[in-house]
Design an enzyme around this catalytic site. Structure first.
Site, mmCIF file in Angstrom:
data_model
loop_
_atom_site.group_PDB
_atom_site.id
_atom_site.type_symbol
_atom_site.label_atom_id
_atom_site.label_comp_id
_atom_site.label_asym_id
_atom_site.label_seq_id
_atom_site.Cartn_x
_atom_site.Cartn_y
_atom_site.Cartn_z
ATOM 1 N N GLU A 222 36.279 44.607 45.078
ATOM 2 C CA GLU A 222 37.146 44.228 43.234
ATOM 3 C C GLU A 222 36.956 42.314 43.179
ATOM 4 O OE1 GLU A 222 37.568 45.964 41.031
ATOM 5 O OE2 GLU A 222 38.413 48.177 41.709
ATOM 6 N N ARG A 226 34.552 40.617 40.331
ATOM 7 C CA ARG A 226 36.072 39.662 39.214
ATOM 8 C C ARG A 226 35.625 38.423 39.392
ATOM 9 N NH1 ARG A 226 39.948 43.888 37.344
ATOM 10 N NH2 ARG A 226 39.461 46.269 38.595
ATOM 11 N N ASP A 355 30.065 55.446 41.748
ATOM 12 C CA ASP A 355 29.160 54.987 40.100
ATOM 13 C C ASP A 355 28.050 53.885 40.799
ATOM 14 O OD1 ASP A 355 31.163 53.018 40.704
ATOM 15 O OD2 ASP A 355 32.190 53.235 38.386
ATOM 16 N N GLU A 493 32.987 51.809 29.810
ATOM 17 C CA GLU A 493 31.549 51.723 29.983
ATOM 18 C C GLU A 493 30.523 52.339 28.432
ATOM 19 O OE1 GLU A 493 34.176 52.565 31.726
ATOM 20 O OE2 GLU A 493 33.586 51.410 34.189
#
Ligand code: DMJ
Length: 591
Positions: A222, A226, A355, A493
């Site tokens: 993360e 980010r 993903d 998405e």
């Protein structure tokens, strides 16, 4: 005492001499005119006529220009208190260097206090817009900019310096205590030319963003997508060394996740102050998508700092996973950093925890100038595995969807996370770069299914997870939502895929789909001080706001909407940039 007033007759004082003056003046003009020859008189009349004609013409011409500007506004620099508005028409034909010179001249004309303010702004305005990607804002883009300003204003007022805004209780939410929304928003603000907001963010980073103050454990993935991604793209756009400095500091602090692990698979968590890395509290494993979604950022950090260690440790993960045995080219969603092996008991899916493994195979290949063949091969094999094992079609509405393979049994489950909707965009990007043509058909079909995830709900907002009835004799609806999955977190998405598809095909249907989703967001997620996730997409009268605005709403959802609605679909050139998993553009290298 009684007041006494004196009245002055101003009319009489003023009028008489003026009148007299005018009369004598007009008399002398008349006398002079009578003394002129006929030719002279004709010449003067013609001159007067021509002058009036030009005045009249320029009034009409200007009014037409103003009308045109109302239709398609050209004001680019949305913030008023910055360097004066950038007129894109004017700059269309000039180079980036010229643009810098113009800004320089403006700066020179300012007083000291203004210059102090502008020097921070200068870099921001002068670098992004260049001859090739200059654009005019469309009305839809302006609406998205307003949304970004609205979200930012609420965040700034009630959650400044914290990770997320709680826009209803007017407070904040902290996850890592890293000001996530500020850093995740940098490049979105930059692209939208929200320079004042960008500067506020930059000042916060300069003065308040220090990892020494943070004692919390953070998640490697993360924080990489980010914070590291956000800082690096801000650095590439603004060329401001502050962002690279912070990125390098963060990169150093994250390194023990890799170097302290007994295998090339990194630990998922780390304390940024003590630099102690470890497995998550809830499991001995790391998520596969997490450890394989660090490479774009770490490679870019190495290229920028000219220190190869970041790229090396991260790419070792990819090489290691490449050498592991993968069923149908697909990856189980958990992997153990102590053994370096997949947890074979885990599910196989393209949604949560699986993903971006597939996304980063393609994007690493692109980032390195298509020079690393095994990335391309693994990607093609994975898409083949997805097509053969995970793609199914519903019998009535013919929805093409991607399901999952259950843990252990590997039985098929017709469950599709909204997260999976990134795949159509990735497939299209692959085809654009020479991947098999049939991937495009799959991309189009999946994107249509994702659209129905939105369009088939009464709120026009998609649930977190959708299920499908795919058996021939099934009696239920083709697509349905379970009660526990009715939330919408303003995820990006679907919009991301719309943007890539639009950029590649030029089909405006994708813009229209995006616009409908944006309108639904405005209707059901906008609150007085920001935007909120909702818990229930099934009832427009009872959306159950969750009182949280995730940082990816700014970094991805609004950015992709802004890009999608551009009248220049190559506004952000996919041949020059690759988007990281959090929507932060990073440059493509030759190798
Ligand atoms: C984002 O943080 C990233 O896109 C990540 O890769 C997946 N999930 C969220 C958005 O839904």
């Amino acid at each position: 005492m009684k007041k006494q007033y004196v009245t002055l007759n101003l009319e009489n004082i003023n009028r008489v001499p003026v009148l007299q003056h005018n009369v004598s003046y007009s008399k002398s003009v008349w006398r002079y005119w009578r003394q002129l020859s006929r030719l002279q008189k004709n010449l003067i009349v013609t001159l007067i006529f021509i002058t009036f004609f030009f005045i009249f013409y320029s009034i009409i011409f200007n009014s037409q220009r103003t009308e045109k500007n109302v239709e398609e506004p050209i004001v680019f620099n949305v913030e008023q208190n910055q360097v004066s508005p950038v007129n894109i028409d004017k700059y269309n034909e000039i180079s980036e260097i010229d643009l810098n010179n113009i800004v320089e001249k403006k700066l020179a004309a300012m007083n000291k206090e203004q210059i102090k303010k502008k020097q921070r702004t200068k870099k921001i305005i002068s670098l992004y817009w260049s001859k090739n990607n200059v654009d005019t804002l469309t009305a839809r883009q302006k609406a998205v900019i307003n949304a970004a300003k609205h979200a930012w204003t609420g965040y700034k007022k009630y959650a400044w310096g914290h990770d997320h805004l709680r826009p209803i209780s007017l407070t904040y939410h902290d996850w890592f205590h890293l000001g996530l929304t500020i850093i995740d928003s940098l490049d979105t603000l930059y692209m939208m030319n929200l320079t004042s907001e960008f500067n506020d963010a930059k000042i916060w980073i300069e003065n308040k963003f220090s990892f020494d103050h943070y004692s919390d454990d953070v998640n490697l993935f993360e924080v990489t997508i980010r914070i590291l991604g956000g800082l690096l793209s801000a650095y590439h756009f603004s060329h401001d060394g502050l962002f690279l400095e912070k990125a390098a500091d963060l990169g150093e602090r994250l390194l023990p996740c890799f170097t302290k692990s007994p295998s090339p698979i990194p630990f998922s968590d780390i304390n940024l102050a003590s630099r102690i890395a470890h497995v998550p509290k809830w499991s001995p494993d790391s998520s596969t998508s997490e450890v394989t979604t660090l490479q774009l950022e770490f490679r870019d950090l190495s290229r920028c700092t000219k220190d190869s260690k970041f790229e090396e440790v991260a790419f070792n993960v990819t090489k290691h996973v490449h050498n592991l045995k993968k069923p149908y080219g697909l990856v189980p969603i958990f992997i153990n950093p102590n053994t370096g092996q997949f947890n074979s008991d885990s599910e196989i899916k393209i949604g949560a925890r699986g993903d971006s493994y597939y996304e980063y195979l393609l994007k690493q290949w692109l980032q390195t100038g298509k020079t690393i063949d095994f990335l391309k091969d693994d990607y093609i094999e994975a898409i083949k595995g997805i097509t053969e094992k995970l793609v199914k079609v519903t019998p009535n509405k013919h929805f093409v969807f991607i399901g999952e393979l259950k843990a252990r049994s590997h039985l098929f489950s017709p469950k599709m996370d909204h997260l999976t909707c990134y795949l159509p965009g990735t497939l299209a990007l692959g085809v654009y770069n020479g991947m098999p043509e049939e991937h495009m058909r799959l991309a189009e079909q999946l994107l249509e299914t994702c659209y129905h995830m939105y369009a088939d709900q009464p709120t026009f907002l998609a649930p977190e997870i959708s299920y499908f009835n795919y058996e021939e004799k099934s009696v239920g609806p083709d697509m349905y939502v379970q009660q526990r999955d009715t939330h919408n977190l303003l995820r990006p998405e679907f919009i991301e895929s719309l943007w890539v598809m639009y950029q590649i095909t030029g089909d405006v249907t994708y813009q229209d789909w995006g616009w409908r989703v944006f309108q639904a967001i405005e209707r059901y997620s906008k609150v007085a001080n920001g935007y909120t996730s909702i818990a229930n997409v099934l009832d427009p009268n009872n959306t159950k706001p969750k009182d949280l605005m995730e940082s990816f709403f700014m970094s991805e959802t609004l950015k992709y909407l802004f890009l999608l609605f551009s009248s220049n679909r190559h506004f952000l050139n996919l041949e020059k940039y690759v988007m990281n998993s959090e929507g932060h553009p990073l440059p493509i290298y030759n190798s």
